[in-house]
Structures are given as structure tokens and as C-alpha cells.
Design a protein around this motif. Structure first.
Motif, PDB file in Angstrom:
ATOM      1  N   VAL A 417       3.130  -4.147 -12.463  1.00  9.78           N
ATOM      2  CA  VAL A 417       2.998  -4.693 -11.189  1.00  9.78           C
ATOM      3  C   VAL A 417       1.789  -4.567 -10.664  1.00  9.78           C
ATOM      4  CG1 VAL A 417       3.780  -4.070  -8.657  1.00  9.78           C
ATOM      5  CG2 VAL A 417       5.257  -3.945 -10.526  1.00  9.78           C
ATOM      6  N   LEU A 418       0.742  -3.576 -10.903  1.00  9.56           N
ATOM      7  CA  LEU A 418      -0.423  -3.589 -10.118  1.00  9.56           C
ATOM      8  C   LEU A 418      -1.370  -4.806 -10.979  1.00  9.56           C
ATOM      9  CD1 LEU A 418      -1.546   0.099  -9.813  1.00  9.56           C
ATOM     10  CD2 LEU A 418      -1.046  -1.505  -8.281  1.00  9.56           C
ATOM     11  N   GLY A 419      -1.062  -4.985 -12.300  1.00  6.47           N
ATOM     12  CA  GLY A 419      -1.546  -6.140 -13.184  1.00  6.47           C
ATOM     13  C   GLY A 419      -1.392  -7.435 -12.521  1.00  6.47           C
ATOM     14  N   VAL A 423      -4.066 -10.056 -10.799  1.00  7.88           N
ATOM     15  CA  VAL A 423      -4.247 -11.542 -11.043  1.00  7.88           C
ATOM     16  C   VAL A 423      -4.119 -12.457  -9.652  1.00  7.88           C
ATOM     17  CG1 VAL A 423      -2.849 -13.329 -11.983  1.00  7.88           C
ATOM     18  CG2 VAL A 423      -3.146 -11.202 -13.214  1.00  7.88           C
ATOM     19  N   LEU A 424      -2.937 -12.021  -8.722  1.00  7.31           N
ATOM     20  CA  LEU A 424      -3.013 -12.609  -7.450  1.00  7.31           C
ATOM     21  C   LEU A 424      -4.527 -12.507  -6.560  1.00  7.31           C
ATOM     22  CD1 LEU A 424       0.456 -11.641  -6.546  1.00  7.31           C
ATOM     23  CD2 LEU A 424      -0.316 -13.851  -7.161  1.00  7.31           C
ATOM     24  N   LEU A 438      -3.269  -7.525  -4.150  1.00  9.23           N
ATOM     25  CA  LEU A 438      -3.035  -6.554  -4.936  1.00  9.23           C
ATOM     26  C   LEU A 438      -2.234  -5.544  -4.726  1.00  9.23           C
ATOM     27  CD1 LEU A 438      -4.311  -4.707  -7.448  1.00  9.23           C
ATOM     28  CD2 LEU A 438      -5.692  -3.589  -5.693  1.00  9.23           C
ATOM     29  N   GLY A 439      -1.754  -5.399  -3.456  1.00  5.60           N
ATOM     30  CA  GLY A 439      -0.715  -4.425  -2.847  1.00  5.60           C
ATOM     31  C   GLY A 439       0.591  -5.025  -2.539  1.00  5.60           C
ATOM     32  N   LEU A 440       0.727  -6.226  -2.243  1.00  8.23           N
ATOM     33  CA  LEU A 440       2.070  -6.928  -1.941  1.00  8.23           C
ATOM     34  C   LEU A 440       2.956  -6.865  -3.245  1.00  8.23           C
ATOM     35  CD1 LEU A 440       0.869 -10.012   0.089  1.00  8.23           C
ATOM     36  CD2 LEU A 440       2.157  -7.981   0.773  1.00  8.23           C
ATOM     37  N   VAL A 445       8.232  -4.578  -5.333  1.00  2.57           N
ATOM     38  CA  VAL A 445       9.220  -3.911  -6.126  1.00  2.57           C
ATOM     39  C   VAL A 445       9.525  -2.494  -5.540  1.00  2.57           C
ATOM     40  CG1 VAL A 445       8.857  -2.270  -8.101  1.00  2.57           C
ATOM     41  CG2 VAL A 445       7.897  -4.668  -8.064  1.00  2.57           C
ATOM     42  N   ALA A 446       8.919  -1.874  -4.565  1.00  2.00           N
ATOM     43  CA  ALA A 446       9.280  -0.582  -3.998  1.00  2.00           C
ATOM     44  C   ALA A 446      10.292  -0.897  -3.050  1.00  2.00           C
ATOM     45  CB  ALA A 446       8.236   0.045  -3.045  1.00  2.00           C
ATOM     46  N   GLY A 447      10.260  -2.086  -2.310  1.00  2.00           N
ATOM     47  CA  GLY A 447      11.412  -2.544  -1.339  1.00  2.00           C
ATOM     48  C   GLY A 447      12.661  -2.939  -1.966  1.00  2.00           C
TER      49      GLY A 447
END
Length: 654
Positions: A417-419, A423-424, A438-440, A445-447
Motif C-alpha cells: 500500500v505504501l508502494g 507512485v501516486l 503517499l498517505g491516502l 485500506v484502513a477504512g
């Protein structure tokens, strides 16, 4: 010097509380008479505090401008509901209001425990006495009953930024959060002194108090954000202002407290609650003592240093008790094979590091001020940069608490997910800010993980409401953070647009048709200290506008007010849509300023122009929706604790 009756009540209450403390110190559980006298003494002391508070309230209602507090925060034309709320608005009166609330809590606890005396309760009573005596002394340090040498003909008037419904709600809510932490901390200290902290009755009273404090602290911060955004016209719900940041400190500490194991062999819970208590004192010293320059802070006073000295003494006593208990402060009791154990551990420490960063951001300018004559401040970039990694760590921990994966698969998921986020960030999508991009993905995924866990809980017949509340709180945090990441980084602003009446401007893809100005003459009544006369409080300008955006037409009004003693205040117009808010505000030029100035004296002069500022704030509704959801989740947690009082069998542990 004449002493006001209200101040005399405070002094008498302090004397009675000292007498109560002496009686409790000499009494044992079998000394019924002494304990009965102690109860009546404390009850009278609390009644005197209440009488003092209502004495100040009456001074505002009756326009007693001989009191400095009444003169500074009121006027004869001020609406009655603001006069009733004035005691908790001002610098000195707010300390009396906190003391008033704490006195009520102390009395209710003493009344409920009357006839059930024990060593633990007697010790708690003494600690509550000490806290209440200190609050009374701090109130007297900058007394709300201070008299002016000359009685003015009217008051200076309440700051227009405070003349809103939210000033009647926001301060009491956050003060209640402080009071419940004070009470819980008194229970904790009493438990450490007597060794009875593990008793079921003590643990449940502590949990109820802290759940209530957590709810009120969260609501207080949320209401402050809403007030700043929609009412004050500042255009933002959070600005990393020193007082705003200080209000976040006890909330972070208390949230960390709830991420500690329920039973452990260390004193981590006691330590974290001590930090929460200390952060409340620090926040109060910052606001009431004027330790830093802030739009929310009052002027410098001896209250700030007094509060900090008290906190230092309490912390020293806490460490004395921890040493006497011969138990470690914190043990790294971590089961690395359990994802839930690792997630809870990571959540606690990410919150603690967020707390440290925010505390340093507020404390560094105070320390630097001792070595420099120029005021110092911490930039928002400092907070954004250093809080970001620990915020992501906390989000990853929330995902770990709600996802049913083995440790290895969970780590692989987070890395993947961080990868995607990296990229974004490189592509500059979906926001202009690489950190937000980077955090979205991690937030999404957490949501999803939390939402799936909540759906699973709902499908179970015997799942407890406490688990529902936890899942809702977790989901609310994710929604709020998504709203913050998007709204704060993708916001667009037009800049200052010089606009003339009866014209059309285009900005940020919308067309705004401006009508002519309506000039409102001076109204209200306040005292002008520079001229020693009484005159109108404020004048106003209104401009009706038609906003065309996305095929929809909105009829709105823009307002500006000129307050003689406080300057110009703008009232924004906000159009809320699913995509976000359109935020339009009007600001003064020389022409519009002069028009309001002349209107104050009864002359109508049409202004030639004004400044218009337009903003688009995308997905801001996610922040407000998340806050509502957070309040619901916290209320469920509090309600589940309160149900144990009437139905002990109701509560089920997971």
C-alpha cells in the motif's frame, strides 16, 4: 480596598476546605462524627464557590461596570445570553467557572459516598480538596472581582469573534473534559496511595470519568474547529495555533491511555494519565497565562507560572508514589507473534510521539523567549512534517487492530500500500501534496478493514456495544484524516479581488454577480476608552451576491462589520456541496472601511469597492461527518460504561 462579596465567598470557601482537609486527616473510617462534620464543611465550601460564580454572573447581567471583568467583556447593549455566558468567556471568570464545575463534581462525589467512608474515599476527598484549594488560589491571583479605580459609563463590549452561539457551547464542553480528567487523576493518586487501585469499584469509576473526559475533549476540539471555519471567517478549521495545538495535547495523551492493556504489571496507565493531567495544566497556562502570542490566548498574568509550578509539584509527588510502589513505569510486554498486540503497541507509541512533537512545538518558543526579546513561534510546516510519519504509523496500527491477517501478510500488505502511495506521490495525484498522496492509499485500506470488521460485529448476535463503539471511533478517525488530507492540500484560493458594486467577477470556475452595498448605521452601545465617551458599538456593510457554479445558482449575502473597539470583522458565505465547499468572504478597502467608519457616526457614504476572496475546499464535509461519527462512537463507549451501574451483567468483555 473594597472586597466584592463574590471574592469573599472564594476566600471563605478556601478556609473551609483547609478545615475539611484537617478533619479528614485526623479521622478514621470509624470516626463518624468527624467525617460527618467534614462532609458538611465541604458542602458549605462548595456552596460558597457556587454562590461566588452566580455573584459574577449577576454582575454581568446587572451591568456592574465597576468590575474590570464586566467592563472588558460586556456592555449595556450586549444580548442577555452572552451576559449569562460571559463568566466563562473572560480570562479571570473562566478560572472561576472551572472551579465552579469542579466544586459541583466534588460535592456530588462526596454526597454519593456519604456513609460509605473508607481509606480510599477519604484519601480521594483530601486530594480533591487540594485541587479545589489550588483552583481557588489561582482564581484569586487574577480575581474576576477586581475593581476599577473609576467606574466607566458603559462596557468596552464583547469581542465580535466571541458573539456567536458557539461561545456558549465550546468553552463549557472542553472545561468539562478537563474536570473529568482532574477527577480521574484524583482517583488514580488515591489508589496509588492506598494500594486499592485494582478494586472493581475504583476501576469502573475511573473508566467512566475518562470516557466522559475523552468525549468532551474531542467535542471541544471539534466545536473549536467548526467555529473557526464557519463562524469566525478565518477560512480554516485548524492552523497549528499555539492554543489550538495545546488543546490537542491532553486528547492525544488520553487516547494513548485507551491503547494500553487493561491489566499490566507496570504503571503505564498511571503515568499516561499523569501526562494527560499535566498537558491540561500546560494548555491552561498557555491560554490563561498568555505564555505565547495567540488569537485565542489572554494577556500575560501570574496564572501561567502558578499553574506550571503546581503541575511540577504534582508530577514530583507522582514519581515519589511510583518509587514507593516498587513497580516499573513501563514494561515492553509485546507478543510479536500477535498482530493485535503489535498494533496496540504501535498505536500507543505513535500517539505518544505525536504528543511529544506537538508539545515541543508549543514549548520551544516559550523556552526561546527567555533568551530573545523578539517573540518566537513554530511554523505549521514543522508540525506537518514531523507529525506525518507518526500519523501514518497510527493509521497502520488501526488497520492492524481490525484486520484478520497473520503478521507476515499484514506487513506485506502495508508495504504494498505504501508502494502505491509512493507512485501516486511521484505522479502528483490526486492532490498537489506528495505526503497526502503517499498517505491516502493507507487510509483507504484502513477504512475498508475497519468497515468490514464493523459489519462482522453487527452480524454477531452477542457482540458488545463497546466493540461497536471502538469500531465506529476507528472508522471516524480514518474519515476525518481523509477529509483533512484532501481539504487542506487541494484547497484553491483566488487571492484578493478588488470588486466594485453592480459588477460581475469570475474566479475558480464560478461567476459571481455583485449587487450594490447596503450601509447599516451604528448600533449598540459601548464605552470608547480613548475618548472617554459612550457611542455605537458597530456599523455594517452588506452586499447581496449571485453565485453561479456548475449550473447551479445561489443567492448569498456577504457581511462586514466595523467594531469601534475591535476593528473589522468579516462574515463569510459558505455553499456546501458533495464535492466540497465554496467559501466567499468580503474584506475592507480604504473606501469600504471609511464607509463603515462614517456609518458609525450616522452618515451614509456608499463605498466604491471592496476585496472579495473565493476559496474551494474539497471534501471538507468528510471532516464534519467524521467528527459526528466520532461523537457517536465515544457516546456508545461512555453509555456502555454507565450501563454497568444499573446492570453489571450487561457488559461483556471481548
Amino acid at each position: 480596598m473594597e472586597v466584592e462579596v463574590g471574592e469573599l465567598f472564594i476566600i471563605l470557601a478556601g478556609i473551609l476546605l483547609v478545615f475539611d482537609f484537617v478533619l479528614l486527616s485526623k479521622a478514621t473510617a470509624k470516626d463518624k462524627k468527624k467525617l460527618e462534620y467534614a462532609f458538611y464543611t465541604s458542602a458549605i465550601a462548595c456552596a460558597l464557590v457556587v454562590a461566588s460564580y452566580f455573584s459574577l454572573t449577576w454582575a454581568f447581567v446587572s451591568d456592574n461596570f465597576s468590575l474590570s471583568e464586566v467592563y472588558t467583556y460586556s456592555s449595556s447593549s450586549l444580548a442577555i445570553w452572552y451576559k449569562l455566558g460571559d463568566p466563562w468567556i473572560g480570562s479571570s471568570g473562566s478560572m472561576l467557572f472551572v472551579t465552579f464545575l469542579f466544586a459541583l463534581v466534588c460535592f456530588l462525589y462526596r454526597f454519593k459516598g456519604s456513609g460509605k467512608e473508607s481509606e480510599f474515599r477519604t484519601t480521594t476527598y483530601k486530594i480533591l480538596d487540594i485541587f479545589l484549594i489550588f483552583l481557588l488560589l489561582v482564581t484569586l491571583l487574577k480575581s474576576p472581582f477586581e475593581l476599577l479605580p473609576i467606574v466607566p459609563m458603559d462596557g468596552a463590549g464583547l469581542n465580535p469573534l466571541l458573539q456567536t452561539f458557539w461561545v456558549l457551547i465550546h468553552p463549557p464542553v472542553i472545561f468539562l473534559g478537563y474536570i473529568f480528567v482532574f477527577f480521574a487523576f484524583a482517583l488514580t493518586l488515591a489508589g496509588m496511595i492506598t494500594g486499592e487501585s485494582e478494586k472493581q469499584e475504583v476501576r469502573e469509576a475511573l473508566k467512566r470519568s475518562l470516557c466522559a473526559a475523552w468525549l468532551f475533549l474531542a467535542l471541544g476540539i471539534a466545536l473549536g474547529g467548526w467555529w473557526s471555519y464557519e463562524v469566525l471567517g478565518w477560512g480554516g478549521y485548524w492552523a497549528w495555533d499555539p492554543v489550538e495545538t495545546a488543546s490537542l495535547l491532553p486528547f492525544l495523551a488520553l487516547t494513548a491511555y485507551f491503547h494500553l492493556p487493561s491489566r499490566s504489571k507496570d504503571q503505564a496507565k498511571e503515568l499516561t494519565l499523569t501526562i494527560t493531567f499535566s498537558m491540561i495544566i500546560f494548555a491552561s497556562a498557555l491560554t490563561r497565562g498568555g505564555l505565547l502570542e495567540s488569537v485565542h490566548a489572554f494577556g500575560k498574568s501570574p496564572v501561567g507560572p502558578a499553574l506550571l509550578i503546581f503541575a511540577f509539584c504534582v508530577v514530583l509527588y507522582f514519581f515519589y508514589l511510583t518509587r514507593r510502589a516498587n513497580k516499573p513505569l513501563y514494561t515492553f510486554d509485546l507478543d510479536t507473534s500477535s498482530l493485535y498486540s503489535v498494533a496496540i503497541f504501535a498505536a500507543y507509541w505513535s500517539l505518544i510521539f505525536l504528543l511529544i512533537i506537538c508539545f515541543l512545538g508549543d514549548a520551544a518558543p516559550i523556552i526561546g523567549g527567555f533568551f530573545s526579546e523578539n517573540p518566537m513561534s513554530t511554523s505549521p510546516e514543522f508540525y506537518n512534517k514531523w507529525c506525518f510519519p507518526f500519523t501514518l504509523a497510527f493509521v497502520a496500527a488501526l488497520a492492524g487492530c481490525n484486520i484478520g491477517l497473520k503478521m507476515k501478510r499484514y506487513v506485506m500488505l502495508i508495504v504494498a500500500v505504501l508502494g502505491i502511495g509512493a507512485v501516486l506521490a511521484a505522479l502528483g495525484q490526486p492532490t498537489p501534496n506528495p505526503l497526502a498522496n503517499l498517505g491516502l492509499p493507507l487510509l483507504m485500506v484502513a477504512g475498508i478493514a475497519i468497515a468490514c470488521n464493523f459489519a462482522r460485529l453487527l452480524s454477531k448476535k452477542n457482540s458488545s456495544s463497546r466493540l461497536w463503539g471502538k469500531a465506529i471511533v476507528h472508522l471516524a478517525v480514518i474519515i476525518i484524516l481523509i477529509g483533512v488530507f484532501v481539504s487542506s492540500t487541494a484547497e484553491t484560493e483566488s487571492g484578493n479581488i478588488i470588486a466594485k458594486p453592480d459588477s460581475v467577477i469570475e474566479s475558480l470556475g464560478m461567476q459571481i454577480t455583485l449587487n450594490n452595498f447596503t450601509v447599516y448605521p451604528g448600533t449598540g452601545s459601548v464605552y470608547y476608552p480613548k475618548h472617554a465617551i459612550v457611542g455605537p458599538e458597530h456599523s455594517a456593510l452588506k452586499m447581496n451576491v449571485v453565485i453561479e457554479d456548475g449550473g447551479k445558482v445561489h443567492q448569498e449575502s456577504l457581511w462586514m462589520y466595523y467594531y469601534t473597539n475591535h476593528g473589522v470583522v468579516s462574515e463569510p458565505s459558505i455553499i456546501s456541496t458533495f464535492a466540497g465547499d465554496v467559501y466567499v468572504s468580503m474584506h475592507p478597502t480604504n473606501s469600504s472601511y471609511n464607509s463603515m467608519f462614517y456609518a458609525l457616526m450616522g452618515q451614509e457614504v456608499q463605498p466604491e469597492d471592496s476585496v472579495i476572496v473565493v476559496k474551494r475546499v474539497p471534501l471538507i464535509w468528510l471532516v464534519w461527518f467524521g467528527i459526528i461519527l466520532l461523537g457517536i462512537g465515544m457516546s456508545i463507549l461512555l453509555f456502555s460504561e454507565l450501563l454497568k451501574i444499573t446492570n453489571p451483567q450487561y457488559y461483556q468483555k471481548p
